[in-house]
Scaffold this active site. Structure first.
Site, PDB file in Angstrom:
ATOM      1  N   ASN A 294     -10.243  23.273   3.025  1.00 12.99           N
ATOM      2  CA  ASN A 294     -10.551  22.501   4.239  1.00 12.99           C
ATOM      3  C   ASN A 294      -9.995  21.094   4.024  1.00 12.99           C
ATOM      4  O   ASN A 294     -10.589  20.282   3.319  1.00 12.99           O
ATOM      5  CB  ASN A 294     -12.069  22.475   4.442  1.00 12.99           C
ATOM      6  CG  ASN A 294     -12.465  21.785   5.727  1.00 12.99           C
ATOM      7  OD1 ASN A 294     -11.615  21.443   6.545  1.00 12.99           O
ATOM      8  ND2 ASN A 294     -13.765  21.580   5.911  1.00 12.99           N
TER       9      ASN A 294
ATOM     10  N   LYS B   9       0.867  -1.199   0.000  1.00 18.60           N
ATOM     11  CA  LYS B   9       0.000   0.000   0.000  1.00 18.60           C
ATOM     12  C   LYS B   9       0.892   1.232   0.000  1.00 18.60           C
ATOM     13  O   LYS B   9       1.794   1.354   0.839  1.00 18.60           O
ATOM     14  CB  LYS B   9      -0.878  -0.021   1.246  1.00 18.60           C
ATOM     15  CG  LYS B   9      -2.064   0.907   1.164  1.00 18.60           C
ATOM     16  CD  LYS B   9      -3.028   0.479   0.077  1.00 18.60           C
ATOM     17  CE  LYS B   9      -4.481   0.580   0.466  1.00 18.60           C
ATOM     18  NZ  LYS B   9      -5.324  -0.097  -0.535  1.00 18.60           N
TER      19      LYS B   9
ATOM     20  N   THR C  20      -3.783  -5.325   0.303  1.00 16.61           N
ATOM     21  CA  THR C  20      -3.156  -4.042   0.638  1.00 16.61           C
ATOM     22  C   THR C  20      -4.054  -3.253   1.586  1.00 16.61           C
ATOM     23  O   THR C  20      -3.570  -2.453   2.390  1.00 16.61           O
ATOM     24  CB  THR C  20      -2.849  -3.214  -0.632  1.00 16.61           C
ATOM     25  OG1 THR C  20      -4.060  -2.850  -1.262  1.00 16.61           O
ATOM     26  CG2 THR C  20      -1.966  -3.995  -1.595  1.00 16.61           C
TER      27      THR C  20
ATOM     28  N   HIS D  95      -9.490  17.623   4.872  1.00 17.00           N
ATOM     29  CA  HIS D  95     -10.296  16.798   5.780  1.00 17.00           C
ATOM     30  C   HIS D  95      -9.449  15.746   6.488  1.00 17.00           C
ATOM     31  O   HIS D  95      -8.657  15.041   5.861  1.00 17.00           O
ATOM     32  CB  HIS D  95     -11.425  16.125   5.000  1.00 17.00           C
ATOM     33  CG  HIS D  95     -12.289  17.109   4.265  1.00 17.00           C
ATOM     34  ND1 HIS D  95     -13.042  18.055   4.901  1.00 17.00           N
ATOM     35  CD2 HIS D  95     -12.500  17.312   2.939  1.00 17.00           C
ATOM     36  CE1 HIS D  95     -13.687  18.794   4.009  1.00 17.00           C
ATOM     37  NE2 HIS D  95     -13.370  18.367   2.801  1.00 17.00           N
TER      38      HIS D  95
END
Ligand SMILES: O=c1[nH]c(=O)c2[nH]c(=O)[nH]c2[nH]1
Length: 308
Positions: free
Chosen positions: A247, A16, A61, A249
């Site tokens: 923004n 990953k 993964t 997150h």
């Protein structure tokens, strides 16, 4: 008919990439943040998956990403220690794994030094801010617009977002305690005759950061206006300021599937998509500021951008 091709699988690995997480370590009111991007790479006896689609030895993964999150719930230690713990785990836990490589990258954040406030929960990252200026001479008159971008800041307390409009597509949960992160983009215009640009720039930045840290935020929109207003109050040379606050997150990772406390410490950082909150703040009485289009700092690099 095409020639039959004899092919063998040579080197192979899988894992990953770029698991971006933020860990908030809280000691009472004093918080510390760890901003980690982790990549896992496993190699070993995985030929069956490549050759026949037999996944019986393949640790997804997605599970590798979850492992990174779950391990982050424990004290992280140094990047070396965190990487070593994960690599040892992957190498030991699954027989097909011959080698496990884990790359850990950490972005550093510094506490914002804000006068009169411990600011133990407000941070700016160590990255380089970009300074911008647009100088124009037209009809023999010089105008200079000034700006900056790339200032990453975050708050680990004092941010809420609730009581918003909902419709049939709304799934966002209201929150009274969220992590607020943004990358400040700003452009300001000074009164005619201003030439102390560097002094103004330093003051603008200090006021922006201070207002970000000190404002208890009910919305990024509210924080934006508070930051702009603070600049106008503190820097008399500035006539108006355009601000852009993405923004960025940060969503708490639910650790309960791994038998851990749900916690509010490990966050997934969603680099995109992100909200974009923009606004211009200028001197004037309430009601005088007619809303309209503006060139926000997002457009700041356009060569055609030259006037407000
Ligand atoms: O401060 C916010 N303003 C919004 O408009 C918004 N929209 C959203 O999904 N989260 C947030 N947060």
């Amino acid at each position: 008919m095409a020639e039959p091709v004899i092919a063998v699988l040579a080197a192979n690995s899988y894992g990953k990439a770029d698991v971006h997480l933020l860990k908030v370590e809280r000691e009472g009111d004093r918080h510390r943040v760890r901003d980690l991007t982790v990549t896992t790479v496993l190699s070993g006896d995985f030929e069956a998956s490549y050759l026949d689609g037999d996944n019986s030895a393949v640790l997804p993964t997605d599970s590798q990403k979850n492992t990174v999150h779950a391990f982050a719930a424990d004290p992280i230690g140094s990047v070396e220690e965190f990487g070593a713990r994960l690599a040892r785990h992957f190498a030991a836990a699954h027989p097909a794994v011959r080698s496990a490589r884990v790359r850990v990258e950490e972005r550093s954040w510094q506490r914002l030094p804000v006068e009169g406030l411990p600011a133990a929960t407000a941070f700016a990252d160590g990255g380089e801010a970009v300074q911008l200026a647009w100088a124009t001479v037209a009809d023999g008159r010089l105008t200079v617009a000034c700006g900056l971008r790339g200032i990453k800041v975050l708050k680990t307390s004092g941010s809420e977002f609730h009581s918003f409009l909902t419709d049939r597509y709304t799934t966002l949960a209201p929150t009274r305690d969220r992590l607020l992160a943004t990358e400040v983009g700003a452009r300001w215009h000074c009164a005619d005759g201003t030439s102390a640009w560097s002094k103004v720039r330093d003051a603008v930045l200090a006021h922006l950061l201070e207002a970000f840290a000190q404002t208890h935020s009910l919305a990024v929109q509210q924080t934006l206006f508070a930051m702009g207003r603070r600049v106008l109050a503190g820097v008399p040379e500035v006539e108006s300021i355009d601000l852009r606050l993405p923004n960025i997150h940060h969503v708490p990772v639910d650790l309960t599937p791994f038998g851990l406390e749900p916690g509010n410490e490990v966050f997934t950082v969603f680099d995109r998509p992100y909200g974009v909150i923009e606004g211009s703040v200028r001197r004037g009485a309430p009601g005088a500021g007619a809303a309209g289009d503006a060139d926000f700092p997002s457009d700041a690099d356009s060569p055609n951008e030259e006037s407000r």
